[in-house]
Design an enzyme around this catalytic site. Structure first.
Site, PDB file in Angstrom:
ATOM      1  N   LYS A 295       0.843  -1.198   0.000  1.00 28.47           N
ATOM      2  CA  LYS A 295       0.000   0.000   0.000  1.00 28.47           C
ATOM      3  C   LYS A 295       0.881   1.252   0.000  1.00 28.47           C
ATOM      4  CE  LYS A 295      -3.559   2.294   2.702  1.00 28.47           C
ATOM      5  NZ  LYS A 295      -4.575   2.200   3.742  1.00 28.47           N
ATOM      6  N   GLU A 301      10.444  -4.615   4.780  1.00 23.14           N
ATOM      7  CA  GLU A 301      10.571  -6.025   4.383  1.00 23.14           C
ATOM      8  C   GLU A 301      10.235  -6.207   2.908  1.00 23.14           C
ATOM      9  OE1 GLU A 301       8.893  -4.785   6.931  1.00 23.14           O
ATOM     10  OE2 GLU A 301       8.740  -6.190   8.614  1.00 23.14           O
ATOM     11  N   GLY A 355      -4.994  -1.800   4.889  1.00 24.41           N
ATOM     12  CA  GLY A 355      -4.171  -2.931   4.442  1.00 24.41           C
ATOM     13  C   GLY A 355      -4.828  -4.273   4.710  1.00 24.41           C
ATOM     14  N   ARG A 356      -5.303  -4.471   5.932  1.00 22.24           N
ATOM     15  CA  ARG A 356      -5.871  -5.779   6.297  1.00 22.24           C
ATOM     16  C   ARG A 356      -7.258  -5.996   5.697  1.00 22.24           C
ATOM     17  NH1 ARG A 356      -4.998  -2.342  10.315  1.00 22.24           N
ATOM     18  NH2 ARG A 356      -6.720  -1.557  11.580  1.00 22.24           N
ATOM     19  N   GLU A 442      -5.118  -6.582  14.742  1.00 24.37           N
ATOM     20  CA  GLU A 442      -4.606  -5.258  14.366  1.00 24.37           C
ATOM     21  C   GLU A 442      -5.737  -4.227  14.429  1.00 24.37           C
ATOM     22  OE1 GLU A 442      -1.052  -4.801  11.587  1.00 24.37           O
ATOM     23  OE2 GLU A 442      -2.626  -3.999  10.326  1.00 24.37           O
ATOM     24  N   HIS A 473      -5.863 -32.774  17.668  1.00 23.39           N
ATOM     25  CA  HIS A 473      -4.693 -33.520  18.152  1.00 23.39           C
ATOM     26  C   HIS A 473      -3.591 -32.582  18.608  1.00 23.39           C
ATOM     27  CE1 HIS A 473      -6.368 -37.332  16.755  1.00 23.39           C
ATOM     28  NE2 HIS A 473      -6.911 -36.585  15.808  1.00 23.39           N
ATOM     29  N   LYS A 598       9.038  -0.767  14.628  1.00 23.10           N
ATOM     30  CA  LYS A 598       9.666  -0.423  13.339  1.00 23.10           C
ATOM     31  C   LYS A 598      10.754   0.624  13.547  1.00 23.10           C
ATOM     32  CE  LYS A 598       5.623  -0.703  10.291  1.00 23.10           C
ATOM     33  NZ  LYS A 598       4.770   0.085   9.411  1.00 23.10           N
TER      34      LYS A 598
HETATM   35  O1  LIG Z   1       1.028  -2.745   2.273  1.00 25.97           O
HETATM   36  P1  LIG Z   1       2.139  -2.151   3.069  1.00 25.97           P
HETATM   37  O2  LIG Z   1       2.111  -0.657   3.044  1.00 25.97           O
HETATM   38  O3  LIG Z   1       3.465  -2.682   2.615  1.00 25.97           O
HETATM   39  O4  LIG Z   1       1.930  -2.546   4.586  1.00 25.97           O
HETATM   40  C1  LIG Z   1       1.940  -3.878   5.014  1.00 25.97           C
HETATM   41  C2  LIG Z   1       1.347  -4.067   6.369  1.00 25.97           C
HETATM   42  O5  LIG Z   1       2.064  -3.348   7.346  1.00 25.97           O
HETATM   43  C3  LIG Z   1       1.181  -2.836   8.333  1.00 25.97           C
HETATM   44  O6  LIG Z   1       1.117  -1.464   8.176  1.00 25.97           O
HETATM   45  C4  LIG Z   1       1.668  -3.105   9.720  1.00 25.97           C
HETATM   46  O7  LIG Z   1       1.951  -4.431   9.957  1.00 25.97           O
HETATM   47  C5  LIG Z   1      -0.153  -3.497   8.018  1.00 25.97           C
HETATM   48  O8  LIG Z   1      -1.227  -2.797   8.480  1.00 25.97           O
HETATM   49  C6  LIG Z   1      -0.072  -3.611   6.550  1.00 25.97           C
HETATM   50  O9  LIG Z   1      -1.014  -4.514   6.080  1.00 25.97           O
END
Ligand SMILES: O=P(O)(O)OC[C@H]1O[C@](O)(CO)[C@@H](O)[C@@H]1O
Length: 650
Positions: A295, A301, A355-356, A442, A473, A598
């Protein structure tokens, strides 16, 4: 001397006129809390020195003007709603009434509740092929009635309407919350800031349909002219978990999998280089398309993984191959271009998609369409849309997400059960719990109300789960005889992959479903010492073999697991979680809690760089972190840190 009280009274009267006039000008509805605020204002004004009163009265229009400059009408009306609901829900009579009701419920065992057929019948609700049975909740019809009153006190209906009407209910980020627009039919109108979002949504969907068809048909080819049959989607959190859930669920659906023949979809999420190694193993860059999903297009990462796969492609095929082998999904098209991906090969979404909550945007629709074709994914969107309409319009006692949300509130806030187990009796739903963990935890894992007031009650729940019967199990021991964990059992009438063996008592799916039907009753009824004695169980084992029962669960029975049903299931959970947040009075749509870790990681990153490249000593951390960091740096001193380029090998 007597003139001063007179001036005070006059000033107070003027204040009343000014404040009332302001209310009319700004269209403030006459809600009780504002009348209350008005009286406080008048009382306060009577107490302030006369000169200050004059100043305030004289300059009130400047203050109003200033407010108009900083607030849009939408923000203003949402602030109004907040003012109206700024009382915490736990201070309301309806909450207290439910608190008082708990003792009554605790006196009654689920065994007794389950013997009341009328009650059980009233606790079964069906919509669009999905049957919900919540009769095994530690609740009576009176409880439900009280929960509906709580929902009313929380302004649940108004809050749902405000979400659908595109108001900026995510107030800490000043954003609308419109994931429902992502699956709305083409002719729907869902406004954000007075602009219909649906045409923009469909413009991107049409672009995805066209692009995915070109890739799937082989008319879009890689740099060496070979068709792209494999896709690696890079993303994390909401840019990963929802699409992974849907992909895992569709993978075994005969109809969807037919469209995916000869193709692979993989997800690279973790920044751990092991995840890169796993994802590129067995793939050929010549036939691979990489979709970078973020987003913000700033997530550390995702961006490092994107640079890693860009290197993987360009070192094999040359830097110009990136244009054919990498596309992006983002709200930040400027950064997409800076990264080196042609904006024509970028698929947009908008800041009003959390995002979620983004799996129905290009975040999920692009990779899933590349794998299964757009027509399959469209059915998934239609399933979600069906639940959206239901959620918006069905009365609360027939409304699946509302019922589920209120029952969660009951379990967490009143019965004191902090966790929830998500137990799908379908292996294809194995990624449902990991996805819902993010959506739920979240969204609702917050410590303050939407107005920033510290909550005197817990919000959110701890979600976990595994498909049945694997979970049986693993952790079911705890939920039967240890701690009380309300469970969601999810079953499917028709298996995606039926297997019948000649000579077996039942089909394989019937075997699975025997457990789906048995477990909720085992949890609800338990087994008494008396029953064990009747079975001649040795006395010393009776305590160990006793099951207390009275453990709440609910069951959802789906007709099948088609793309449509998967969309329904997703939307039920998304809205359930919103219902909980609306009642708890929190903002379910921000996630400030992820920021601190972060920023500390970036301090560590700088230190690692300085120590490795310039030999600087570890500084600025506490004793514990300093010790660990030193051990880490010393232990990895012999690992080459600056080779030309090191890509994983497997
Ligand atoms: O889509 P992006 O901006 O890479 O963010 C990834 C994820 O990181 C967060 O901001 C935090 O974990 C989530 O809300 C989001 O889904």
């Amino acid at each position: 001397m007597a003139i001063r009280p007179l001036l005070h009274a006059t000033a107070a009267a003027v204040a009343v006129v000014v404040i009332c006039g302001t209310s009319v000008i700004l269209h403030i509805p006459p809600v009780p809390s504002q009348i209350h605020n008005l009286w406080i204002g008048i009382a306060g004004l009577c107490l302030v020195p006369y000169e200050l009163q004059c100043f305030l009265i004289h300059h009130h229009h400047h203050l109003l003007h200033f407010r108009n400059l900083v607030e849009t009408p939408d923000q203003f009306s949402y602030r109004n709603l907040q003012m109206a609901s700024s009382t915490l829900i736990c201070d309301m009579e309806q909450w207290k009434d439910l608190k008082a009701h708990v003792d009554e419920i605790k006196k009654t065992h689920l065994r007794e509740l389950m013997s009341d057929t009328n009650r059980c019948n009233s606790m079964m609700v069906e919509f669009d092929g999905i049957l919900l049975d919540y009769s095994r909740q530690c609740a009576t019809l009176e409880t439900m009635d009280k929960l509906f009153k709580l929902a009313e006190a929380a302004g649940l209906k108004e809050k749902i309407n405000r979400m659908f009407n595109g108001e900026r209910i995510n107030s800490t980020e000043n954003r609308c919350v419109l994931h429902v627009a992502l699956r709305a039919p083409r002719d729907a109108v869902i406004n954000c800031d007075g602009k219909n979002t649906v045409p923009d949504v469909w413009q991107v969907l049409d672009k995805i349909r066209e692009f995915s068809e070109r890739v799937r048909s082989g008319s879009w080819v890689g740099a060496t002219g070979r068709p792209l049959k494999d896709v690696v989607a890079i993303g994390i959190g909401g840019s990963f978990l929802g699409p992974l859930f849907v992909h895992t669920a569709l993978q075994t659906d005969p109809e969807a999998s037919e469209f995916a023949r000869g193709r692979q979809l993989r997800f690279l999420a973790n920044v751990d280089p092991i995840d890169v190694a796993r994802n590129i193993t067995g793939l050929n860059p010549e036939t691979t398309l990489v979709v970078v999903v973020s987003k913000t297009f700033t997530t550390a990462e995702t961006m490092l993984n994107a640079r890693t796969l860009r290197e993987w492609i360009s070192s094999a095929l040359g830097p110009e191959a990136v244009a054919k082998h990498m596309v992006a999904v983002s709200t930040n098209l400027t950064l997409v271009e800076q990264f080196g991906i042609d904006p024509n090969n970028a698929f947009a979404f908008w800041d009003w998609v959390g995002g979620r909550y983004s799996v129905c945007s290009a975040v999920g629709v692009l990779p899933l369409s590349l794998q299964y074709g757009f027509s399959v994914v469209e059915k998934f969107l239609q399933g979600a849309s069906s639940i959206d309409k239901h959620f918006y319009s069905a009365p609360f006692d027939q409304n699946l997400p509302v019922l589920l949300g209120l029952l969660s509130i009951w379990n967490v806030s009143f019965l004191g059960h902090p966790a929830r187990a998500i137990l799908p009796y379908s292996q294809s739903l194995e990624k449902l719990a990991p996805h819902i963990q993010q959506v739920s935890m979240e969204s609702n894992g917050k410590g303050v109300s939407i107005d920033g007031v510290a909550l005197p009650y817990e919000s959110g729940e701890i979600d976990f789960g595994e498909p049945g019967t694997n979970g049986q199990h693993s952790f079911y021991q705890l939920i039967h005889q240890g701690r009380v964990v309300p469970c969601d059992f999810i079953g499917v009438v028709k298996s995606q992959q039926p297997v019948y063996l000649k000579g077996e008592v039942v089909s394989n799916h019937d075997e699975l479903m025997s457990n789906f039907f048995a477990q909720p009753d085992a949890l609800a009824y338990g087994k008494t010492p008396q029953q064990l004695q009747n079975e001649n169980v040795p006395q010393h084992l009776v305590p160990h073999k006793t099951f207390p029962g009275n453990r709440p669960s609910l069951s959802l029975l789906l007709p099948s697991l088609s793309a449509y049903n998967i969309g329904q299931l997703l939307a039920i959970y998304e809205h359930r979680i919103a219902v909980e947040g609306f009642v708890w009075g929190i903002n379910s749509f921000d996630q400030w809690g992820v920021e601190l870790g972060k920023s500390l990681a970036s301090q560590v990153r700088k230190q690692l760089h300085a120590s490795r490249k310039k030999g600087e000593t570890v500084e600025g951390f506490n004793f514990s972190t300093t010790t660990m960091l030193k051990r880490y740096l010393e232990g990895s001193a012999d690992v080459p840190q600056d080779p030309p380029t090191l890509l994983p090998h497997m």
